[in-house]
Design an enzyme around this catalytic site. Sequence first.
Site, PDB file in Angstrom:
ATOM      1  N   LYS A 176       0.817  -1.219   0.000  1.00  0.00           N
ATOM      2  CA  LYS A 176       0.000   0.000   0.000  1.00  0.00           C
ATOM      3  C   LYS A 176       0.849   1.267   0.000  1.00  0.00           C
ATOM      4  O   LYS A 176       0.548   2.218  -0.710  1.00  0.00           O
ATOM      5  CB  LYS A 176      -0.937   0.020   1.215  1.00  0.00           C
ATOM      6  CG  LYS A 176      -1.945  -1.092   1.261  1.00  0.00           C
ATOM      7  CD  LYS A 176      -2.968  -0.889   2.368  1.00  0.00           C
ATOM      8  CE  LYS A 176      -2.336  -0.767   3.757  1.00  0.00           C
ATOM      9  NZ  LYS A 176      -1.590  -1.981   4.146  1.00  0.00           N
ATOM     10  N   ARG A 191      -9.502   1.299   9.645  1.00  0.00           N
ATOM     11  CA  ARG A 191      -8.967   0.040  10.162  1.00  0.00           C
ATOM     12  C   ARG A 191     -10.060  -0.866  10.738  1.00  0.00           C
ATOM     13  O   ARG A 191      -9.776  -2.003  11.099  1.00  0.00           O
ATOM     14  CB  ARG A 191      -7.911   0.305  11.239  1.00  0.00           C
ATOM     15  CG  ARG A 191      -6.640   0.935  10.695  1.00  0.00           C
ATOM     16  CD  ARG A 191      -5.610   1.120  11.791  1.00  0.00           C
ATOM     17  NE  ARG A 191      -4.397   1.736  11.283  1.00  0.00           N
ATOM     18  CZ  ARG A 191      -3.358   1.076  10.791  1.00  0.00           C
ATOM     19  NH1 ARG A 191      -3.396  -0.239  10.721  1.00  0.00           N
ATOM     20  NH2 ARG A 191      -2.285   1.714  10.375  1.00  0.00           N
ATOM     21  N   ARG A 208      12.426  -8.351   5.042  1.00  0.00           N
ATOM     22  CA  ARG A 208      12.880  -6.955   5.048  1.00  0.00           C
ATOM     23  C   ARG A 208      14.078  -6.784   5.982  1.00  0.00           C
ATOM     24  O   ARG A 208      14.140  -7.381   7.045  1.00  0.00           O
ATOM     25  CB  ARG A 208      11.750  -6.017   5.489  1.00  0.00           C
ATOM     26  CG  ARG A 208      10.623  -5.938   4.499  1.00  0.00           C
ATOM     27  CD  ARG A 208       9.706  -4.768   4.748  1.00  0.00           C
ATOM     28  NE  ARG A 208       9.133  -4.747   6.084  1.00  0.00           N
ATOM     29  CZ  ARG A 208       8.090  -4.004   6.425  1.00  0.00           C
ATOM     30  NH1 ARG A 208       7.518  -3.228   5.518  1.00  0.00           N
ATOM     31  NH2 ARG A 208       7.617  -4.026   7.662  1.00  0.00           N
ATOM     32  N   ARG A 262      14.234  -5.756  11.745  1.00  0.00           N
ATOM     33  CA  ARG A 262      13.509  -5.078  12.809  1.00  0.00           C
ATOM     34  C   ARG A 262      12.708  -6.103  13.606  1.00  0.00           C
ATOM     35  O   ARG A 262      12.279  -7.118  13.078  1.00  0.00           O
ATOM     36  CB  ARG A 262      12.554  -4.031  12.228  1.00  0.00           C
ATOM     37  CG  ARG A 262      13.241  -2.937  11.460  1.00  0.00           C
ATOM     38  CD  ARG A 262      12.260  -1.869  11.033  1.00  0.00           C
ATOM     39  NE  ARG A 262      11.083  -2.442  10.367  1.00  0.00           N
ATOM     40  CZ  ARG A 262      10.100  -1.716   9.849  1.00  0.00           C
ATOM     41  NH1 ARG A 262      10.151  -0.404   9.930  1.00  0.00           N
ATOM     42  NH2 ARG A 262       9.079  -2.291   9.255  1.00  0.00           N
ATOM     43  N   ARG A 313       0.598  -9.678  13.553  1.00  0.00           N
ATOM     44  CA  ARG A 313       0.088  -8.495  12.865  1.00  0.00           C
ATOM     45  C   ARG A 313      -0.961  -8.875  11.835  1.00  0.00           C
ATOM     46  O   ARG A 313      -2.000  -8.204  11.695  1.00  0.00           O
ATOM     47  CB  ARG A 313       1.239  -7.746  12.169  1.00  0.00           C
ATOM     48  CG  ARG A 313       2.188  -7.037  13.118  1.00  0.00           C
ATOM     49  CD  ARG A 313       3.435  -6.560  12.398  1.00  0.00           C
ATOM     50  NE  ARG A 313       3.146  -5.601  11.355  1.00  0.00           N
ATOM     51  CZ  ARG A 313       4.023  -5.246  10.405  1.00  0.00           C
ATOM     52  NH1 ARG A 313       5.228  -5.804  10.375  1.00  0.00           N
ATOM     53  NH2 ARG A 313       3.691  -4.356   9.497  1.00  0.00           N
TER      54      ARG A 313
END
Length: 216
Positions: free
Chosen positions: A16, A87, A121, A150, A161
């Site tokens: 997104k 959300r 990532r 991370r 998540r």
Amino acid sequence: MSQPRILLLGAPGAGKGTQSKRLAAEYDVEHITTGDALRANKDMETEYGTPREYMEAGELVPDPVVNEIVAEALSGADGFVLDGYPRNLDQAEYLEGITDLDHVVYLDVDEETLVERLTGRRVDPETGDNYHVEFDMPDDEAVRERLVQREDDAEETVRERLRVYRENTAPVVEHYRETGRLETVDGEGTPDDVFAAIRDVIEGDASGDGDGDEPT
């Protein structure tokens, strides 16, 4: 075309952020994210206090405050790409009361692909630049060696998540699907391919794209 009002939906890792920025540049409209809107208006007074009070306390900013901040951001935009809001269904209902959307675009990506994208990532702690172990690694060996993952990109955190997304935000996608407004784009192609598909939807040529949802 004139400045469209676009809502871009998708799970974490669906792309997104990348596509929103490109769309905003393509159509010369505002790129509005919840995070940016909150930071830009963190001292805005609402019935429930300011965003700063919640942010500094490490608490989630409640829906009524987020709603007012988003409304303020949208009020000054002739066109926009909205990314990261709504959300949940309550926010979706609020959004319908403050603006008319031209397009509701959903980036459809398989969950395992999302996990692969997010867990792969890596960030350069010295520059803040982001990379990916499979798709985008730096040529400089010294940079490659100092890249780190991370904490929120660890697999366990990523799957949590996605679970939270399914619980809270997936119903928003279904809401727009049921009302016939959802325009679905396959988000698993290259960034260029996905952008071209979104642009075709927005400009009225959705043939071959999506899953047959009715255009807005």
